[in-house]
Design a protein around this motif. Structure first.
Motif, PDB file in Angstrom:
ATOM      1  N   SER A 294     -17.051 -45.121  24.466  1.00 48.30           N
ATOM      2  CA  SER A 294     -16.311 -43.888  23.775  1.00 48.30           C
ATOM      3  C   SER A 294     -17.178 -42.370  23.757  1.00 48.30           C
ATOM      4  N   VAL A 295     -16.885 -41.017  23.802  1.00 47.52           N
ATOM      5  CA  VAL A 295     -16.933 -39.762  23.715  1.00 47.52           C
ATOM      6  C   VAL A 295     -18.546 -40.096  22.527  1.00 47.52           C
ATOM      7  N   GLU A 296     -18.373 -40.962  21.317  1.00 43.65           N
ATOM      8  CA  GLU A 296     -19.635 -41.077  20.009  1.00 43.65           C
ATOM      9  C   GLU A 296     -20.095 -41.761  21.179  1.00 43.65           C
ATOM     10  N   ALA A 297     -20.633 -42.190  21.735  1.00 42.05           N
ATOM     11  CA  ALA A 297     -21.734 -43.201  21.999  1.00 42.05           C
ATOM     12  C   ALA A 297     -22.359 -42.392  23.455  1.00 42.05           C
TER      13      ALA A 297
ATOM     14  N   ALA B 245     -22.265 -39.382  23.445  1.00 41.05           N
ATOM     15  CA  ALA B 245     -22.688 -38.251  22.648  1.00 41.05           C
ATOM     16  C   ALA B 245     -24.658 -38.378  22.229  1.00 41.05           C
ATOM     17  N   SER B 246     -24.052 -39.630  21.192  1.00 45.96           N
ATOM     18  CA  SER B 246     -25.433 -40.262  20.506  1.00 45.96           C
ATOM     19  C   SER B 246     -26.536 -40.378  22.147  1.00 45.96           C
TER      20      SER B 246
ATOM     21  N   ARG C 128     -27.842 -36.918  22.591  1.00 40.70           N
ATOM     22  CA  ARG C 128     -28.989 -36.713  21.623  1.00 40.70           C
ATOM     23  C   ARG C 128     -29.855 -36.686  21.934  1.00 40.70           C
TER      24      ARG C 128
END
Length: 167
Positions: free
Chosen positions: A147-150, A152-153, A156
Motif C-alpha cells: 500500500s502507499v501507506e506502507a 511511505a512508512s 520515512r
C-alpha cells in the motif's frame, strides 16, 4: 512445355498425381512445399519478428511492451531466425522456451502465441503452431503490491536510518 519433360520427369509427375489421388494439384503441392521449406514464399522467423514489431509500433503499443517484445524477437531469431515460419514446430518452440519456468515461461508462450497468430492473420501460415502449447498452470502466487501507506512508512524509516538508500 510438357513435351520438353524428360521421360523421368513425366514419370515423376505421373506418380505424384497418382499419390495425390485428385485431392489437390501439383502446383498447390509445390507451393505448399516451397512455403514450408524456404522457397520464395517462405517468410523466416526473423522476418516475421520484424513485421510483428512494426505492426505493434503501428498500433502504438507502450514502449515497455515494445522493448519486452523486441527482446523475445531477438531471442527467437538467434535460435531459429533462418527457418521459415511454416516449418516451425511445437517442439521447436518448446526447445526455445526450455529453461524458463512459471510466469516467465507463460509470458514466452503468450508472446509466441501472439506472434504466430499475427502470421495467421497475415496469411503467412494457415494455422498457429503455438496454439498447440498448453497454458502453463501457475502454482506460484504473484507478489502482493504494498500500500502507499506502507511504502511511505518504509521510506520515512529509510530516510532516518539509511538516507543514501532513499534515492
Amino acid at each position: 512445355s510438357a513435351l520438353n519433360l524428360t521421360p523421368a520427369q513425366r514419370e515423376d509427375a505421373t506418380k505424384a498425381l497418382y499419390a495425390l489421388k485428385g485431392k489437390t494439384t501439383l502446383q498447390k503441392t509445390v507451393a505448399f512445399w516451397m512455403c514450408h521449406n524456404g522457397g520464395e514464399e517462405g517468410v523466416t522467423v526473423a522476418e516475421l519478428g520484424r513485421r510483428w514489431l512494426a505492426n505493434l509500433r503501428a498500433q502504438e503499443c507502450r514502449p515497455t511492451t515494445i522493448r519486452e517484445r523486441e527482446y523475445k524477437v531477438d531471442s527467437i531469431a538467434k535460435a531459429m531466425g533462418a527457418k521459415t515460419v511454416a516449418s516451425v514446430t511445437k517442439e521447436d518452440l518448446l526447445a526455445w522456451m526450455e529453461g524458463k519456468t512459471g510466469a516467465t515461461l507463460d509470458t514466452y508462450r503468450r508472446t509466441v502465441l501472439a506472434r504466430f497468430g499475427y502470421a495467421v492473420d497475415e496469411g503467412i501460415v494457415e494455422y498457429n503452431v503455438a496454439a498447440k502449447i498448453k497454458p502453463i498452470r501457475l502454482d506460484e502466487t504473484l507478489p502482493t503490491p504494498m500500500s502507499v501507506e506502507a511504502v511511505a512508512s518504509i521510506m520515512r524509516t529509510a530516510e532516518q536510518w539509511a538516507p543514501t538508500m532513499v534515492p
